[in-house]
Write an enzyme that holds these catalytic residues in place. Structure first.
Site, PDB file in Angstrom:
ATOM      1  N   ARG A   1       0.889  -1.140  -0.302  1.00 55.65           N
ATOM      2  CA  ARG A   1       0.079   0.076   0.112  1.00 55.65           C
ATOM      3  C   ARG A   1       1.102   1.236   0.057  1.00 55.65           C
ATOM      4  NH1 ARG A   1      -5.143   0.252   0.824  1.00 55.65           N
ATOM      5  NH2 ARG A   1      -5.315  -1.828   2.035  1.00 55.65           N
TER       6      ARG A   1
ATOM      7  N   GLU B   1      -0.020  -7.805  -3.939  1.00 51.31           N
ATOM      8  CA  GLU B   1      -1.118  -6.996  -4.398  1.00 51.31           C
ATOM      9  C   GLU B   1      -0.702  -5.533  -3.989  1.00 51.31           C
ATOM     10  OE1 GLU B   1      -4.442  -5.158  -1.059  1.00 51.31           O
ATOM     11  OE2 GLU B   1      -4.027  -7.621  -0.835  1.00 51.31           O
TER      12      GLU B   1
ATOM     13  N   THR C   1      -7.923  -3.027  -2.513  1.00 53.22           N
ATOM     14  CA  THR C   1      -9.011  -2.026  -2.297  1.00 53.22           C
ATOM     15  C   THR C   1      -9.579  -1.913  -3.575  1.00 53.22           C
ATOM     16  OG1 THR C   1      -7.210  -1.292  -0.823  1.00 53.22           O
ATOM     17  CG2 THR C   1      -9.185   0.224  -1.191  1.00 53.22           C
TER      18      THR C   1
ATOM     19  N   LYS D   1     -11.101 -13.301   2.783  1.00 54.32           N
ATOM     20  CA  LYS D   1     -10.031 -12.539   3.851  1.00 54.32           C
ATOM     21  C   LYS D   1     -11.012 -11.936   4.987  1.00 54.32           C
ATOM     22  CE  LYS D   1      -9.332  -7.750   2.660  1.00 54.32           C
ATOM     23  NZ  LYS D   1      -8.565  -6.650   2.020  1.00 54.32           N
TER      24      LYS D   1
ATOM     25  N   GLY E   1      -3.007  -6.699  11.098  1.00 52.33           N
ATOM     26  CA  GLY E   1      -2.268  -7.132  12.428  1.00 52.33           C
ATOM     27  C   GLY E   1      -1.633  -8.472  12.396  1.00 52.33           C
TER      28      GLY E   1
ATOM     29  N   GLY F   1       0.186  -6.481   5.688  1.00 59.19           N
ATOM     30  CA  GLY F   1       0.480  -5.044   4.874  1.00 59.19           C
ATOM     31  C   GLY F   1       1.510  -4.244   5.751  1.00 59.19           C
ATOM     32  N   SER F   2       1.259  -3.535   6.772  1.00 64.61           N
ATOM     33  CA  SER F   2       2.263  -2.477   7.357  1.00 64.61           C
ATOM     34  C   SER F   2       3.316  -3.445   8.036  1.00 64.61           C
ATOM     35  CB  SER F   2       1.524  -1.573   8.199  1.00 64.61           C
ATOM     36  OG  SER F   2       0.818  -2.169   9.373  1.00 64.61           O
TER      37      SER F   2
END
Length: 205
Positions: free
Chosen positions: A14, A37, A66, A126, A156, A176-177
């Protein structure tokens, strides 16, 4: 149903910019990932995704996250994208992606949303945000879902707790992050990707 790639972990990049995408995707694939992604709220996503499909589409499942509209699905299909990840359960988006032969990982939270996604043709679910629901919730949800449907935890998930989600019945996870934050170095991406691959391999021994 089976997840399409050898490693059931989706790298979520992202916020990545077109000029950064190649080096980060290469680092992630070198670590052992084979699904990437790029969310559509990233800068100039159409440039990044098209370029990554051209360069790595034969080695990995490359696509978008998204995804909210059918027009976006059509644009992705035209550039050869094979993966559509949604944050919600929109039957029209799911059906359109399936009609293009794409793999759909549909975002859901409840049994009602999960079954609506499956009815529309989603091959993978998901649970987002997983950290808000917890592994016990996913375990309970899995009890009513068809056993062959891959369920991914997203939100998370870290190398340290990946095994918790897998033990709850998840086939894999979207990362993700804890894998990539906009602006981080390629070295950091490579380091985190390697940590996730190792964590997965140890969890499924």
């Amino acid at each position: 149903m089976q997840w399409q790639t050898k490693l059931p972990l989706i790298a979520i990049l992202r916020g990545i910019k077109p000029e950064e995408a190649r080096d980060h995707v290469a680092a992630i694939l070198d670590a052992g990932f084979d699904a990437v992604e790029i969310p559509l709220n990233s800068p100039q996503w159409e440039i990044s995704i098209a370029a990554m499909v051209r360069e790595f589409g034969d080695k990995a499942l490359i696509g978008a996250g998204t995804v909210l509209k059918t027009e976006q699905v059509d644009a992705l299909a035209a550039m050869g994208s094979k993966l559509v990840v949604t944050p919600n359960t929109n039957p029209d988006v799911i059906r359109r992606a399936v009609s293009h032969g794409m793999t759909v990982c549909a975002g859901c939270a409840t049994a009602t949303e999960a079954f609506a996604a499956l009815e529309a043709g989603a091959q993978t679910l998901k649970i987002f945000p997983s950290s808000a629901f917890g592994p016990d919730y996913i375990k309970a949800l899995k009890a009513v879902l068809p056993k062959d449907v891959p369920v991914f935890a997203v939100g998370g998930v870290t190398p340290e707790n990946l095994d918790v989600w897998l033990n709850a019945g998840c086939s894999g996870a979207g990362l993700g992050s804890d894998l990539y934050r906009a602006g981080q170095s390629v070295e950091r991406t490579a380091e985190q990707a390697t940590a996730f691959v190792k964590a997965y391999q140890e969890a499924v021994k």
